[in-house]
Design a protein around this motif. Structure first.
Motif, short mmCIF file in Angstrom:
data_model
loop_
_atom_site.label_atom_id
_atom_site.label_comp_id
_atom_site.label_asym_id
_atom_site.label_seq_id
_atom_site.Cartn_x
_atom_site.Cartn_y
_atom_site.Cartn_z
N ASP A 1 0.83 -1.21 0.00
CA ASP A 1 0.00 0.00 0.00
C ASP A 1 0.86 1.25 0.00
N ALA A 2 1.99 1.19 0.71
CA ALA A 2 2.90 2.34 0.74
C ALA A 2 3.46 2.60 -0.65
N LYS A 3 3.82 1.52 -1.36
CA LYS A 3 4.37 1.67 -2.71
C LYS A 3 3.31 2.29 -3.63
N ALA A 4 2.08 1.80 -3.51
CA ALA A 4 1.00 2.35 -4.34
C ALA A 4 0.80 3.83 -4.02
N ALA A 5 0.87 4.17 -2.74
CA ALA A 5 0.71 5.57 -2.34
C ALA A 5 1.83 6.43 -2.90
N PHE A 6 3.03 5.88 -2.89
CA PHE A 6 4.17 6.62 -3.47
C PHE A 6 3.90 6.97 -4.92
N TYR A 7 3.41 6.00 -5.70
CA TYR A 7 3.15 6.28 -7.11
C TYR A 7 2.13 7.42 -7.26
N GLN A 8 1.18 7.48 -6.31
CA GLN A 8 0.16 8.53 -6.39
C GLN A 8 0.73 9.89 -5.92
N TYR B 1 -6.77 14.35 -2.22
CA TYR B 1 -5.84 14.00 -3.29
C TYR B 1 -4.65 13.21 -2.77
N LEU B 2 -4.43 13.23 -1.45
CA LEU B 2 -3.34 12.43 -0.90
C LEU B 2 -3.73 10.95 -0.92
N ALA B 3 -2.75 10.10 -1.24
CA ALA B 3 -3.00 8.66 -1.15
C ALA B 3 -3.15 8.31 0.33
N ASN B 4 -4.21 7.58 0.67
CA ASN B 4 -4.50 7.28 2.08
C ASN B 4 -3.38 6.58 2.82
N THR B 5 -2.62 5.79 2.10
CA THR B 5 -1.65 4.92 2.77
C THR B 5 -0.22 5.44 2.66
#
Lengths: 441, 441
Positions: free
Chosen positions: A17-24, A177-181
């Motif tokens: 989830d952290a990696k996905a959030a980074f991409y966002q 707009y921030l990724a939750n994770t």
């Protein structure tokens, strides 16, 4: 399913989830990132009473556990510390976006342009000890740079840290707009050890803690680790500092470097004295040492001047005392001082006190440390004092980032090449097109 | 003394001498370093016949060991390769000194000025395989940057490598300001393994070799490692590439990326096709594939269009074939392509072929790779093609240096602070002096 398996699955999900959030978050842009930082600063102000109440729980537990004065002070959140944190965040808003900077631009050929551009790094794993004000600092540096973070705070500050994580939830709600994770808090040491096994998700580990912690993490992971293993800092006093005025100045800086915060990594551990001024310096310094409770461990020449001090052993030259102990060595010249520092030091921060500009430059160029100072206390080695707004840590590594590390330690770069259908085959062999390699910046 | 003990003592001496040489070469200055480079280029020209004669011994041994065509080609030193090496060195002379650059300058307060300045990194350990022309390239990059180096070349090239080391001795004799021990060659694998245990002497390891080599080194050392573990590169063909002209261009770039040098790390492994153009693209591509001997492994949708191809398994999406095998996947849109690349790729080099500028920018920003290209073959990812003069390797790491790495991967920075007797105590507490933090650059 065993508890450990469950914990590992939970950790894997957190890291993914952290990696996905980074991409966002990586592509948010400066305006939104700054808006989020402003909101975070406001939330801290709005929730100051709650933060301090939660911190009070940690302090009570700490008193029950009989923690001592300095540790209690580090643990305590008060209005002054929170105001400083908020000020730090607002300073960060004013700094330019560390991502999206064009670092180089080259025309490889007509219609084939290469750009080198700064980008956020990825998922940062940060392990820190009892100071709860580290947490909002780290969170804001991570936000500003467009990264994601997985944190592990000290057990002593768990209520304070959880209170800051609650603010992150509120922040995410106000800034959708921030990724939750983008930020999460690990709650066990076991989870930290497990995290070291996931180079595919975690791009950088920053341990802020003891030498042992940093060293054991480096040995256990393929993930790059940014930290400092030791803070063995030196001051060398050159032969031209013998006048009463220069001597007074030198004494002031040495006392500052040793006494102002002895447990800091940038505090003085070994004093090197040119033999021409050793006697006059030490006779004066003996009084300052006594007044400030400095315990001297001297080389033979030092002991010949100050017979009451303790003898220094070989091990002293590579010891980080972290208290009011100071080792002193008399050296024949500047080169011997540089040689001693490069051999025994930890490449953190080392200073020369001198008048001769040539001696100063030789020292600054030849000492292989992150910070090399002339006529200033080693205690200046610090992200805030350097004007970085905040720091994620101090690095004694020789790669990536060195010394106090602010935003720029959390970015790297990528190369963007924009072409018009070019193939490499056109640029090799008999009728190869030549490259132009024309700098556009 | 056992043989191993002797070998370890010998290695320790080599590493200590390298560190001492680094301290000497680090402060040489641009003029002397360039003079040394010029001399090195001349020595290669003067000794070309000898270099090729020694190389001939390696080639004869390789033929006896039944090495194959491409490996033999890589091993061979001829006039053309030596001319390229010499040209590379002369290009390097023209490049600015990577050390001594002032990267930032800040007035912390009156008479307290902080400078961030680039400096050489230290002792670099480089492990490379059979290409003997890597050796002079690496030596010249190390010279130009003011570092020291400990090399281990492939056994297949041992005569050629030894011949280059003889040139280093001649170079040191002609340029007596060079530290004698700035470059040395290890002669056993055991010595390389031992070297990994000396973070106090070795500052960076650059393995140029197989994934296995890089990965096993990363797992075995605390020393930072710069290398690439895999080269799983992608091309994504967007939906707007369906016109005959665009299609022809796309086919050309895909064939170039796959065929021009299939064993290179920047060669294409997986082709991603937008479903809107998959059919028209694949029908044309089938002929190119056949002509060039490309073996296709396709997803279900690909197989529906090209029933004769092999089915791709999950493992194919994370395979570096290094040969003429190509996996192909049809994706519903650009986001799916980006998601696939970030998940399965190796963050090396990935390209989009498209007309829509918005789609291009989204791809370049969202794909988390060292090199992201639009409308160009992935094979352009290379230090020479990027104009770096030479490269020490290609990095897929997220810290320090990323992508093709030239001189700048061999430098770091230090902070120089010049004061007038300031103590930190003056800047804290009730009557604290404020910092000014005024940028001077």
């Amino acid at each position: 399913m065993s508890q450990l398996t469950q914990e590992i699955e939970q950790l894997e999900k957190t890291l993914k989830d952290a990696k996905a959030a980074f991409y966002q978050n990586a592509v948010l842009g400066a305006e939104k990132k700054n808006e989020a930082l402003e909101t975070f600063a406001l939330l801290i102000e709005e929730n100051a009473a709650h933060l301090m109440a939660e911190n009070q729980k940690d302090l009570e537990q700490a008193r029950q556990d009989q923690l001592q004065g300095q540790l209690l002070n580090r643990l305590k959140l008060d209005n002054a510390k929170l105001a400083q944190v908020v000020q730090g965040i607002r300073d960060l808003v004013k700094l330019p976006d560390p991502a999206g900077k064009i670092l180089a631009k080259t025309k490889l050929d007509d219609g084939l342009v290469l750009e080198k551009i700064s980008v956020p790094l990825g998922v940062i794993g940060i392990i820190f000890e009892s100071r709860p004000d580290v947490m909002p600092q780290v969170l804001s540096l991570v936000l500003k740079s467009g990264n994601a973070v997985v944190l592990k705070g000290g057990r002593e500050a768990r209520h304070s840290n959880a209170a800051f994580m609650d603010l992150v939830k509120k922040l995410n709600a106000r800034c959708p707009y921030l990724a939750n994770t983008w930020a999460s808090l690990l709650d066990s040491r076991e989870a930290v050890h497990q995290m070291l096994n996931y180079p595919e998700y975690v791009d950088l580990i920053i341990p802020r803690g003891s030498n042992q912690l940093v060293s054991s993490i480096m040995a256990a992971t393929k993930i790059p680790v940014m930290g400092h293993a030791d803070g063995i800092c030196h001051i060398y006093v050159h032969q031209d500092m013998g006048s009463p005025e220069a001597l007074a100045q030198a004494l002031k800086m040495v006392v500052d470097a040793k006494v102002q915060y002895p447990s800091a990594c940038n505090a003085l551990e070994t004093l090197l004295l040119h033999e021409a001024i050793a006697k006059v310096f030490l006779q004066d310094f003996a009084k300052d040492a006594k007044k400030n409770g400095i315990m001297i461990k001297g080389c033979e020449k030092t002991m010949a001047i100050l017979p009451d001090c303790q003898p220094a052993s070989e091990a002293d030259w590579s010891s980080e005392y972290g208290d009011l102990t100071l080792s002193i060595k008399v050296v024949p010249d500047l080169d011997a001082a540089v040689g001693h520092i490069n051999h025994y030091g930890s490449h953190h921060t080392d200073a020369i006190l001198a008048k001769d500009p040539e001696a100063i430059e030789r020292f600054l160029n030849s000492v292989d440390s992150a910070c090399v100072f002339a006529n200033a206390s080693t205690r200046f080695a610090d992200g805030f004092r350097f004007g970085f707004g905040a720091e994620v840590g101090i690095s004694t590594a020789k790669t990536h980032a060195r010394g106090p590390v602010g935003l720029e330690g959390l970015v790297i770069y990528k190369y963007k090449l924009r072409g018009q259908g070019q193939a490499v085959a056109d640029y090799v062999g008999e009728n190869a097109k030549p490259f132009r390699h024309e700098p556009l910046l």
